[in-house]
Design a protein around this motif. Structure first.
Motif, PDB file in Angstrom:
ATOM      1  N   HIS A   1      33.132  56.240  56.904  1.00 12.03           N
ATOM      2  CA  HIS A   1      32.801  55.353  58.022  1.00 12.03           C
ATOM      3  C   HIS A   1      31.954  54.167  57.560  1.00 12.03           C
ATOM      4  O   HIS A   1      32.081  53.065  58.105  1.00 12.03           O
ATOM      5  CB  HIS A   1      32.057  56.136  59.104  1.00 12.03           C
ATOM      6  CG  HIS A   1      31.615  55.303  60.263  1.00 12.03           C
ATOM      7  ND1 HIS A   1      32.479  54.868  61.252  1.00 12.03           N
ATOM      8  CD2 HIS A   1      30.402  54.789  60.588  1.00 12.03           C
ATOM      9  CE1 HIS A   1      31.811  54.150  62.133  1.00 12.03           C
ATOM     10  NE2 HIS A   1      30.552  54.091  61.753  1.00 12.03           N
ATOM     11  N   LEU A   2      31.103  54.367  56.573  1.00 10.99           N
ATOM     12  CA  LEU A   2      30.277  53.259  56.090  1.00 10.99           C
ATOM     13  C   LEU A   2      31.137  52.192  55.429  1.00 10.99           C
ATOM     14  O   LEU A   2      30.824  50.995  55.499  1.00 10.99           O
ATOM     15  CB  LEU A   2      29.229  53.768  55.097  1.00 10.99           C
ATOM     16  CG  LEU A   2      28.219  54.782  55.630  1.00 10.99           C
ATOM     17  CD1 LEU A   2      27.193  55.109  54.560  1.00 10.99           C
ATOM     18  CD2 LEU A   2      27.536  54.278  56.899  1.00 10.99           C
ATOM     19  N   LEU A   3      32.229  52.619  54.800  1.00 10.91           N
ATOM     20  CA  LEU A   3      33.119  51.670  54.139  1.00 10.91           C
ATOM     21  C   LEU A   3      34.127  51.095  55.122  1.00 10.91           C
ATOM     22  O   LEU A   3      34.328  49.877  55.183  1.00 10.91           O
ATOM     23  CB  LEU A   3      33.846  52.360  52.989  1.00 10.91           C
ATOM     24  CG  LEU A   3      32.945  53.006  51.923  1.00 10.91           C
ATOM     25  CD1 LEU A   3      33.783  53.770  50.922  1.00 10.91           C
ATOM     26  CD2 LEU A   3      32.109  51.945  51.228  1.00 10.91           C
ATOM     27  N   ALA A   4      34.762  51.962  55.922  1.00 10.23           N
ATOM     28  CA  ALA A   4      35.750  51.483  56.889  1.00 10.23           C
ATOM     29  C   ALA A   4      35.093  50.613  57.941  1.00 10.23           C
ATOM     30  O   ALA A   4      35.628  49.594  58.356  1.00 10.23           O
ATOM     31  CB  ALA A   4      36.453  52.676  57.545  1.00 10.23           C
ATOM     32  N   GLY A   5      33.919  51.023  58.395  1.00 10.62           N
ATOM     33  CA  GLY A   5      33.218  50.231  59.410  1.00 10.62           C
ATOM     34  C   GLY A   5      32.825  48.867  58.900  1.00 10.62           C
ATOM     35  O   GLY A   5      32.905  47.872  59.615  1.00 10.62           O
ATOM     36  N   ALA A   6      32.430  48.817  57.620  1.00 13.45           N
ATOM     37  CA  ALA A   6      32.047  47.529  57.052  1.00 13.45           C
ATOM     38  C   ALA A   6      33.242  46.601  56.989  1.00 13.45           C
ATOM     39  O   ALA A   6      33.155  45.412  57.291  1.00 13.45           O
ATOM     40  CB  ALA A   6      31.458  47.733  55.659  1.00 13.45           C
ATOM     41  N   THR A   7      34.409  47.153  56.621  1.00 13.33           N
ATOM     42  CA  THR A   7      35.613  46.332  56.525  1.00 13.33           C
ATOM     43  C   THR A   7      36.065  45.854  57.890  1.00 13.33           C
ATOM     44  O   THR A   7      36.376  44.682  58.099  1.00 13.33           O
ATOM     45  CB  THR A   7      36.742  47.133  55.857  1.00 13.33           C
ATOM     46  OG1 THR A   7      36.300  47.549  54.563  1.00 13.33           O
ATOM     47  CG2 THR A   7      37.995  46.302  55.723  1.00 13.33           C
ATOM     48  N   ALA A   8      36.071  46.770  58.868  1.00 12.98           N
ATOM     49  CA  ALA A   8      36.580  46.436  60.194  1.00 12.98           C
ATOM     50  C   ALA A   8      35.678  45.453  60.931  1.00 12.98           C
ATOM     51  O   ALA A   8      36.143  44.567  61.644  1.00 12.98           O
ATOM     52  CB  ALA A   8      36.750  47.709  61.022  1.00 12.98           C
ATOM     53  N   SER A   9      34.358  45.605  60.748  1.00 13.35           N
ATOM     54  CA  SER A   9      33.428  44.783  61.518  1.00 13.35           C
ATOM     55  C   SER A   9      33.030  43.500  60.815  1.00 13.35           C
ATOM     56  O   SER A   9      32.426  42.620  61.411  1.00 13.35           O
ATOM     57  CB  SER A   9      32.159  45.596  61.803  1.00 13.35           C
ATOM     58  OG  SER A   9      31.466  45.844  60.583  1.00 13.35           O
ATOM     59  N   GLY A  10      33.327  43.415  59.538  1.00 13.14           N
ATOM     60  CA  GLY A  10      32.893  42.248  58.785  1.00 13.14           C
ATOM     61  C   GLY A  10      31.499  42.397  58.216  1.00 13.14           C
ATOM     62  O   GLY A  10      31.024  41.540  57.473  1.00 13.14           O
ATOM     63  N   ASP A  11      30.811  43.517  58.570  1.00 13.79           N
ATOM     64  CA  ASP A  11      29.493  43.763  57.991  1.00 13.79           C
ATOM     65  C   ASP A  11      29.647  44.161  56.525  1.00 13.79           C
ATOM     66  O   ASP A  11      30.668  44.671  56.107  1.00 13.79           O
ATOM     67  CB  ASP A  11      28.787  44.906  58.727  1.00 13.79           C
ATOM     68  CG  ASP A  11      28.458  44.547  60.157  1.00 13.79           C
ATOM     69  OD1 ASP A  11      28.389  43.338  60.449  1.00 13.79           O
ATOM     70  OD2 ASP A  11      28.287  45.466  60.972  1.00 13.79           O
ATOM     71  N   SER A  12      28.613  43.964  55.752  1.00 15.56           N
ATOM     72  CA  SER A  12      28.643  44.413  54.371  1.00 15.56           C
ATOM     73  C   SER A  12      28.368  45.906  54.325  1.00 15.56           C
ATOM     74  O   SER A  12      27.816  46.499  55.260  1.00 15.56           O
ATOM     75  CB  SER A  12      27.579  43.673  53.555  1.00 15.56           C
ATOM     76  OG  SER A  12      26.280  44.078  53.967  1.00 15.56           O
ATOM     77  N   VAL A  13      28.763  46.527  53.208  1.00 20.59           N
ATOM     78  CA  VAL A  13      28.462  47.943  53.034  1.00 20.59           C
ATOM     79  C   VAL A  13      26.962  48.169  53.069  1.00 20.59           C
ATOM     80  O   VAL A  13      26.475  49.152  53.653  1.00 20.59           O
ATOM     81  CB  VAL A  13      29.067  48.448  51.708  1.00 20.59           C
ATOM     82  CG1 VAL A  13      28.647  49.885  51.435  1.00 20.59           C
ATOM     83  CG2 VAL A  13      30.581  48.335  51.732  1.00 20.59           C
ATOM     84  N   LEU A  14      26.205  47.267  52.455  1.00 16.44           N
ATOM     85  CA  LEU A  14      24.749  47.394  52.465  1.00 16.44           C
ATOM     86  C   LEU A  14      24.217  47.384  53.888  1.00 16.44           C
ATOM     87  O   LEU A  14      23.350  48.197  54.244  1.00 16.44           O
ATOM     88  CB  LEU A  14      24.115  46.268  51.654  1.00 16.44           C
ATOM     89  CG  LEU A  14      22.579  46.240  51.630  1.00 16.44           C
ATOM     90  CD1 LEU A  14      22.021  47.531  51.048  1.00 16.44           C
ATOM     91  CD2 LEU A  14      22.078  45.023  50.839  1.00 16.44           C
ATOM     92  N   ALA A  15      24.711  46.511  54.711  1.00 19.78           N
ATOM     93  CA  ALA A  15      24.227  46.435  56.089  1.00 19.78           C
ATOM     94  C   ALA A  15      24.579  47.703  56.855  1.00 19.78           C
ATOM     95  O   ALA A  15      23.766  48.224  57.628  1.00 19.78           O
ATOM     96  CB  ALA A  15      24.815  45.221  56.789  1.00 19.78           C
ATOM     97  N   ARG A  16      25.800  48.214  56.663  1.00 15.16           N
ATOM     98  CA  ARG A  16      26.204  49.423  57.359  1.00 15.16           C
ATOM     99  C   ARG A  16      25.367  50.621  56.894  1.00 15.16           C
ATOM    100  O   ARG A  16      24.921  51.436  57.707  1.00 15.16           O
ATOM    101  CB  ARG A  16      27.685  49.704  57.109  1.00 15.16           C
ATOM    102  CG  ARG A  16      28.620  48.679  57.706  1.00 15.16           C
ATOM    103  CD  ARG A  16      28.725  48.814  59.203  1.00 15.16           C
ATOM    104  NE  ARG A  16      29.401  50.055  59.585  1.00 15.16           N
ATOM    105  CZ  ARG A  16      29.497  50.482  60.836  1.00 15.16           C
ATOM    106  NH1 ARG A  16      28.927  49.802  61.811  1.00 15.16           N
ATOM    107  NH2 ARG A  16      30.129  51.601  61.114  1.00 15.16           N
ATOM    108  N   ALA A  17      25.171  50.730  55.593  1.00 14.93           N
ATOM    109  CA  ALA A  17      24.388  51.848  55.076  1.00 14.93           C
ATOM    110  C   ALA A  17      22.933  51.752  55.535  1.00 14.93           C
ATOM    111  O   ALA A  17      22.308  52.764  55.877  1.00 14.93           O
ATOM    112  CB  ALA A  17      24.464  51.875  53.551  1.00 14.93           C
TER     113      ALA A  17
END
Length: 401
Positions: free
Chosen positions: A359-375
């Protein structure tokens, strides 16, 4: 009486099985189960008194299951001589569910260890408190721990190291290999561990949190390969490991990994669903007795079919009083998302490790957020949710069903 009987103590342990059998047959079927799981032969063929008195399993109770699902069902408790286990994990599993695992009408529900077994089995070396000490979080107010997985399989050691550094910068406590990452030619264990551990240490130091992030590489293979992997773990200063006990074998967990790794152990449930053993018993109590310090399980509402009560039971078995065996961390996982953090902490309390991976990776891709921001959002959500809990129950206790 045979002299042999005098050296066999009377201490016994109990196991409970669900038998799907007609009421008219349950008495005979229960006696047959007791014989199958202890001596594998007809009782009338046993001439030795000490075998009949001390070795043969006994039917302790038979209780109907209400309401029965489909065919009638009964919960049958058997009593076993402790010494038939050889006080060893693999033989204990054999006595509990060896031959009868091949009989489709039987499910192993529960196991009540004797005091002698509790003393003989290793149990967790670190447990809940050990994880917190290893992370330097033991002086902090009680909070859930955070965990994520390096994925997908197929990345190079350098790519995995880069991803691990991002998670470490976000402040995630435990960064584990995805359990499918083993010793493949595109990410050999030794090269991967060097790359990932070094990246985590540099990122944690940049955050001012040196030593507060743990990397748990996946251990896999036979004894020689595992011994070599453990050597790498020690030499590189790795401070946690992950193992799939049902793939590597519980004696391997007990005799090799726990004794030689000297770091907290995450147990992964891969292949655990291939046996008819109640998940709470296998993932919660047995993995705990065999040396795991945390147990990963598929949480309700994710990619798997465990329901809420099953997940509660796993968490309860991981943390309930069990002689002198320390409690271990339940790790709900399997398609979890940041949005479910509050719910999971309300469900399992703060003595828990929350695992969010894809979810941290898929969410970052789908939302445009970076992985760092999601984590980082995951970490912040966990800290905030824990601080807002208002309850009178102990942090390590899940809510009542």
């Amino acid at each position: 009486m045979s002299p042999t009987s005098s050296i066999l103590p009377a201490e016994r342990f109990c196991a409970t099985y669900r038998l799907r059998v007609d009421a008219a047959q349950v008495q005979a079927r229960s006696r047959a189960l007791a014989l199958e799981q202890s001596i594998e032969m007809p009782l009338e063929a046993v001439a030795q008194e000490f075998v009949r008195d001390r070795i043969v399993a006994r039917v302790a109770s038979i209780d109907p299951v209400e309401p029965a699902v489909g065919a009638s069902a009964f919960d049958v408790k058997l009593s076993f001589a402790t010494r038939t286990t050889g006080l060893e994990a693999g033989q204990l599993l054999n006595m509990l569910f060896g031959n009868c695992s091949l009989q489709p009408d039987v499910e192993l529900l529960d196991f009540e260890p004797s005091d002698e077994l509790l003393r003989a089995l290793p149990g967790p070396r670190f447990g809940v408190d050990g994880w917190r000490r290893a992370l330097g979080a033991d002086a902090e107010p009680a909070r859930a721990l955070t965990c994520t997985a390096l994925k997908p399989q197929g990345l190079s050691p350098q790519q995995l190291g880069g991803l691990a550094a991002t998670f470490a910068l976000a402040g995630i406590d435990v960064i584990k290999d995805d359990h499918g990452i083993a010793d493949q030619d595109y990410a050999r264990f030794a090269q991967r561990v060097v790359a990932v551990q070094g990246a985590i240490e540099r990122a944690a130091a940049e955050r001012g949190a040196a030593g507060r992030v743990l990397y748990a590489p996946t251990l896999s293979g036979g004894p020689r390969r595992l011994a070599e992997q453990l050597r790498v773990v020690r030499e590189e200063g790795v401070r946690a490991v992950l193992i799939c006990p049902m793939l590597s074998g519980v004696p391997t967990l007990v005799e090799l990994v726990r004794s030689e790794a000297a770091v907290p152990i995450l147990a992964h449930p891969a292949f655990a669903g291939n046996v008819r053993i109640a998940p709470a018993l296998l993932l919660g109590r047995l993995f705990r007795l065999f040396g795991a310090d945390a147990t990963i399980f598929p949480n309700f509402g994710g990619r798997f079919s465990y329901d809420r009560n099953t997940c509660r039971a796993i968490a309860r078995c991981a943390r309930e009083p069990l002689g002198k065996v320390p409690p271990i961390l339940p790790v709900p996982a399997g398609g979890m998302s940041i949005e479910r953090v509050d719910e999971m902490i309300r469900e399992f309390g703060t003595d828990v490790m929350l695992l969010i991976g894809g979810h941290l990776l898929a969410g970052a891709t789908a939302s445009g957020d970076s992985v760092l921001a999601r984590a980082s959002a995951f970490v912040e959500r966990v800290h905030r949710a824990a601080s807002m809990i208002h309850t009178d129950r102990p942090a390590c206790a899940p809510p009542a069903p």
